[in-house]
Design a protein around this motif. Structure first.
Motif, PDB file in Angstrom:
ATOM      1  N   SER A 206      40.668  28.895  34.327  1.00 24.70           N
ATOM      2  CA  SER A 206      42.009  28.909  35.428  1.00 24.70           C
ATOM      3  C   SER A 206      41.335  29.504  36.987  1.00 24.70           C
ATOM      4  O   SER A 206      42.124  29.586  37.593  1.00 24.70           O
ATOM      5  N   MET A 207      41.261  31.413  36.037  1.00 25.77           N
ATOM      6  CA  MET A 207      40.726  31.981  36.400  1.00 25.77           C
ATOM      7  C   MET A 207      40.014  31.801  37.853  1.00 25.77           C
ATOM      8  O   MET A 207      39.929  32.037  39.596  1.00 25.77           O
ATOM      9  N   ASP A 208      39.267  31.139  37.045  1.00 31.02           N
ATOM     10  CA  ASP A 208      37.658  30.246  38.157  1.00 31.02           C
ATOM     11  C   ASP A 208      38.854  29.153  40.045  1.00 31.02           C
ATOM     12  O   ASP A 208      38.311  29.883  40.752  1.00 31.02           O
ATOM     13  N   SER A 210      41.751  29.454  40.556  1.00 32.93           N
ATOM     14  CA  SER A 210      42.260  30.479  41.669  1.00 32.93           C
ATOM     15  C   SER A 210      41.550  31.223  42.521  1.00 32.93           C
ATOM     16  O   SER A 210      41.638  31.476  43.847  1.00 32.93           O
ATOM     17  N   VAL A 211      40.554  31.792  42.433  1.00 27.63           N
ATOM     18  CA  VAL A 211      39.039  32.101  42.755  1.00 27.63           C
ATOM     19  C   VAL A 211      38.807  31.352  43.808  1.00 27.63           C
ATOM     20  O   VAL A 211      38.605  31.640  45.398  1.00 27.63           O
ATOM     21  N   ARG A 213      40.869  28.791  44.930  1.00 23.26           N
ATOM     22  CA  ARG A 213      42.167  28.693  46.518  1.00 23.26           C
ATOM     23  C   ARG A 213      41.725  30.127  46.941  1.00 23.26           C
ATOM     24  O   ARG A 213      41.673  29.770  48.286  1.00 23.26           O
ATOM     25  N   LEU A 214      41.737  31.357  46.819  1.00 28.36           N
ATOM     26  CA  LEU A 214      41.314  32.316  47.868  1.00 28.36           C
ATOM     27  C   LEU A 214      40.029  32.284  48.165  1.00 28.36           C
ATOM     28  O   LEU A 214      39.677  32.690  49.606  1.00 28.36           O
ATOM     29  N   PHE A 215      39.431  31.872  48.020  1.00 24.73           N
ATOM     30  CA  PHE A 215      38.037  31.591  49.227  1.00 24.73           C
ATOM     31  C   PHE A 215      38.613  30.766  50.067  1.00 24.73           C
ATOM     32  O   PHE A 215      38.336  30.940  51.415  1.00 24.73           O
ATOM     33  N   ARG A 217      41.550  29.339  51.217  1.00 26.14           N
ATOM     34  CA  ARG A 217      42.656  30.785  52.037  1.00 26.14           C
ATOM     35  C   ARG A 217      41.588  31.813  52.850  1.00 26.14           C
ATOM     36  O   ARG A 217      42.230  32.122  54.473  1.00 26.14           O
ATOM     37  N   ARG A 218      40.844  32.253  52.376  1.00 25.85           N
ATOM     38  CA  ARG A 218      40.312  33.472  53.497  1.00 25.85           C
ATOM     39  C   ARG A 218      39.699  32.819  54.358  1.00 25.85           C
ATOM     40  O   ARG A 218      39.452  33.245  55.473  1.00 25.85           O
ATOM     41  N   PHE A 235      31.110  29.392  51.042  1.00 27.56           N
ATOM     42  CA  PHE A 235      31.270  30.294  49.936  1.00 27.56           C
ATOM     43  C   PHE A 235      32.275  29.368  48.490  1.00 27.56           C
ATOM     44  O   PHE A 235      32.228  29.059  47.777  1.00 27.56           O
ATOM     45  N   PHE A 239      31.005  27.289  45.312  1.00 23.16           N
ATOM     46  CA  PHE A 239      31.657  27.785  44.193  1.00 23.16           C
ATOM     47  C   PHE A 239      32.482  26.863  43.763  1.00 23.16           C
ATOM     48  O   PHE A 239      32.445  26.690  42.355  1.00 23.16           O
TER      49      PHE A 239
END
Lengths: 317, 377
Positions: A206-208, A210-211, A213-215, A217-218, A235, A239
């Motif tokens: 679940s953390m992965d 989120s990462v 999603r953040l990649f 959005r970045r 990335f 990922f």
């Protein structure tokens, strides 16, 4: 490019429209954009038997003949070519030039005489194709962009495709399904979600997610700010593909013996998604660019590491 | 959420980088690892003058009215510099606990002095049971007229050897749940009955055993409510973890840069080792790992500063950042080889701090479990 439909969905005309808008002549825009808007299907024709990660060494030949090109050669892993009308081809128009410079972008008609489309079946049960060209005639007006510019056009198309990969919804869907499954399924009288190791695994996945999603959005943030994304775009691709494979593999372990049941089988859980993902996700770490190669791109472009030197004595093919 | 700092925060960050490069060279860091006090007074004073010790406090308590994003911009540079000293224990753990829970009198008395660099504080929570759970607190405080008598031993207390005050989390009542009946006491370190022993640690940071032998503390020195310290303490720890993650982000980023710089310069087999794809892969993996640390931390900080629920985000940031920092520094050692294995190098500073940061305030396993709860499991 190897694309499995089914769980993944195929690429439609997503990349062609923008490229024709950018590189096409007024006549080409007038001819192709309405067709694309009306739903004309394109298959991608980049990969060849000896041109995978080293795409620029592609060999399919487009020789000039009057106002036409005569195409001879073979494309591989051309998903959708058996249904599509058009082939978005990277072909060699000048064999005398260095390998990156002699390539042009050409639209071929897959129903033309001399084209043979044969079936390749993926491990996930999806169809992809080999496409053979035997003296196939294509008008030169079907070349998109200047002659010899095909490599640059292909690269920008691939970048668009890789950015697309960042919005892939399946990792989140599969992790949410697995969490639900763990809550609802008992083994030895206890819900799986009370097993400390399963809790750790699902929390990590679940953390992965989120990462990922953040990649994504970045990347959008950098595009909005007109920043260089050449190193950060992969990335998401790297990922996501490896995360998808972890989810499928670890999801299998969480589901135990049930994990191996296919969609449609008696007793299949989660619509067989995890079993299907276990096979389908294999493609994602090399389809659309090999993660092994992309990691070198990241390190050289993003951190300024030197490129691997070219061999002084190329290996003979 | 933005993926970058605003202009003021960029200036703060850049200013901090230049300041630490000048005032906190790695030679000083190494010296402080051996030093019993572990806090160079000149550096602490200058940081106070720059307003950094009070950055996160409101102006009326001598602070700079900064938010969490300002704080993490500064923390990244502290991590990069391997800043020694009691910033985390004094300014964050103790100061923020007092800011959120103290009486007006306590806040006015203590916070301006922390910001001014005149007071060092620490917070004593963990014990020999090696756990951040409420059930692990066994140190007792018994009421006796207007006082409490604290008895027991706290372990892994940061910077107690130089602290003026220790905030001791003690059990004042045996409730139904372990979370009930815990109280925070502000204890003068010089109170009779306190014995402090400095431990020898991996990162050369100052962790102590603090023995309370019938230590008398006035009821007036309770911070917050009697028997109800646990919830407020967890809230403070959540905030501190965000800052701690940012510190680790700064360290991990620097460890990555050191590895990449070395790979560009080191020649073997007639070429820079950084041209080998195997090194590309190590560096690329670390780039993604460090970026993941950054964005998880930024998201937690942003949600916190907006007053949004962020328990999930903090658990993710702490779990990921602690482990990723360690992976990055270990990768750095692999790339640097023998030269990184000598004390003259810098990589070992990051390698040490990565592990202590991972373990402090809960490791990856602890926070994945916290996340699992947040996910309804």
């Amino acid at each position: 490019m190897l694309w499995a439909p089914g769980l993944l969905g195929g690429l439609t005309g997503g990349v062609q429209g923008p490229i024709i808008m950018q590189h096409g002549t007024p006549e080409q825009k007038k001819e192709w954009l309405p067709k694309i808007a009306a739903g004309a299907q394109f298959a991608l024709g980049y990969t060849e038997p000896n041109a995978g990660t080293d795409l620029a060494s592609l060999q399919i030949r487009a020789a000039k003949d009057g106002n036409d090109y005569i195409l001879n050669g073979q494309k591989m892993f051309s998903t959708g070519a058996h249904n599509a009308r058009y082939h978005w081809l990277a072909a060699r128009t000048n064999p005398e030039m260095p390998k990156h410079k002699g390539v042009s972008m050409i639209i071929a008609d897959l129903t033309a005489p001399g084209v043979t489309v044969t079936k390749l079946t993926t491990i996930a049960g999806d169809r992809t194709n080999e496409v053979f060209y035997d003296n196939v005639r294509v008008p030169q007006t079907n070349r998109i962009g200047p002659e010899g510019e095909g490599w640059n056009i292909t690269r920008s198309a691939l970048a668009a495709e890789r950015g697309d990969l960042g919005t892939f919804p399946w990792p989140k869907i599969l992790v949410d399904e697995l969490i639900q499954y763990a809550k609802e399924t008992k083994r030895n009288g206890k819900p799986l979600s009370e097993d400390p190791q399963i809790r750790q695994t699902l929390a990590q996945l679940s953390m992965d997610v989120s990462v990922l999603r953040l990649f994504g959005r970045r990347l959008n943030y950098m595009i909005e700010k007109n920043q260089d994304i050449s190193w950060s775009a992969p990335f998401s691709k790297i990922f996501e593909s490896e995360l998808s494979q972890r989810i499928a593999n670890q999801g299998m372990n969480i589901m135990g013996l049930y994990g191996q049941l296919e969609q449609g089988s008696k007793y299949a859980k989660l619509k067989g998604h995890i079993e299907l993902a276990y096979l389908t996700m294999v493609v994602r770490s090399f389809g659309g660019g090999s993660n092994l190669r992309l990691r070198s791109d990241i390190a050289t472009r993003g951190m300024g590491l030197p490129r691997e030197p070219q061999l002084a004595m190329p290996v003979k093919k | 959420m933005d993926f970058d700092y605003n202009d003021e925060q960029k200036m703060l960050k850049q200013g901090a980088r230049e300041f630490f490069e000048k005032e906190c060279p790695k030679s000083l860091v190494k010296q402080m690892m051996e030093d019993e006090k572990g806090n160079p007074p000149e550096l602490w004073k200058k940081m106070s003058q720059l307003g950094w010790l009070g950055l996160i406090y409101p102006e009326k308590y001598g602070g700079g009215d900064g938010n969490m994003i300002d704080l993490i911009a500064l923390e990244e540079e502290m991590g990069r510099a391997c800043l020694p000293g009691p910033f985390l224990s004094t300014v964050l753990l103790s100061g923020l606990f007092i800011l959120h829970n103290g009486s007006e009198e306590q806040k006015k008395e203590i916070l301006p002095k922390i910001a001014g660099g005149q007071l060092i504080l620490t917070l004593a929570l963990t014990e020999q049971s090696d756990s951040y759970e409420a059930s692990a607190v066994s140190v007792e405080a018994k009421a006796e007229k207007d006082d409490y008598i604290i008895d027991g031993t706290k372990l892994f207390v940061p910077d107690a050897q130089i602290a003026d005050y220790i905030i001791c989390i003690a059990r004042t009542k045996k409730g139904d749940k372990p979370e009930d009946g815990l109280t925070a006491f502000l204890v003068d370190r010089k109170t009779p009955g306190i014995t402090i022993t400095l431990l020898k640690t991996l990162a050369g940071d100052k962790l102590c055993e603090v023995v309370f032998n019938k230590v008398k503390v006035s009821k007036k020195n309770i911070i917050g409510k009697l028997d109800q310290a646990w919830g407020p303490l967890q809230q403070t720890l959540q905030q501190v973890k965000i800052a701690q993650c940012a510190e680790m982000v700064g360290g991990a980023q620097r460890a990555l840069e050191l590895a990449a710089d070395h790979a560009k310069k080191r020649i073997q087999f007639d070429r820079p080792i950084g041209s080998f794809p195997v090194i590309h892969h190590l560096i690329a993996n670390a780039m993604m790992d460090v970026d993941a640390c950054k964005f998880l931390t930024y998201e937690a900080a942003w949600k916190f500063s907006e007053g949004m629920p962020c328990a999930k985000e903090i658990a993710m940031a702490k779990a990921w950042t602690g482990e990723a920092y360690q992976r990055t520094a270990a990768m750095g050692h692999q790339v640097l080889g023998g030269i990184g294995y000598t004390l003259d190098g810098e990589m070992h500073l990051y390698f040490r701090r990565a592990k202590s940061g991972e373990l402090t305030l809960g490791d990856g396993k602890f926070h994945r479990e916290a996340l699992a709860k947040e996910l309804g499991m």
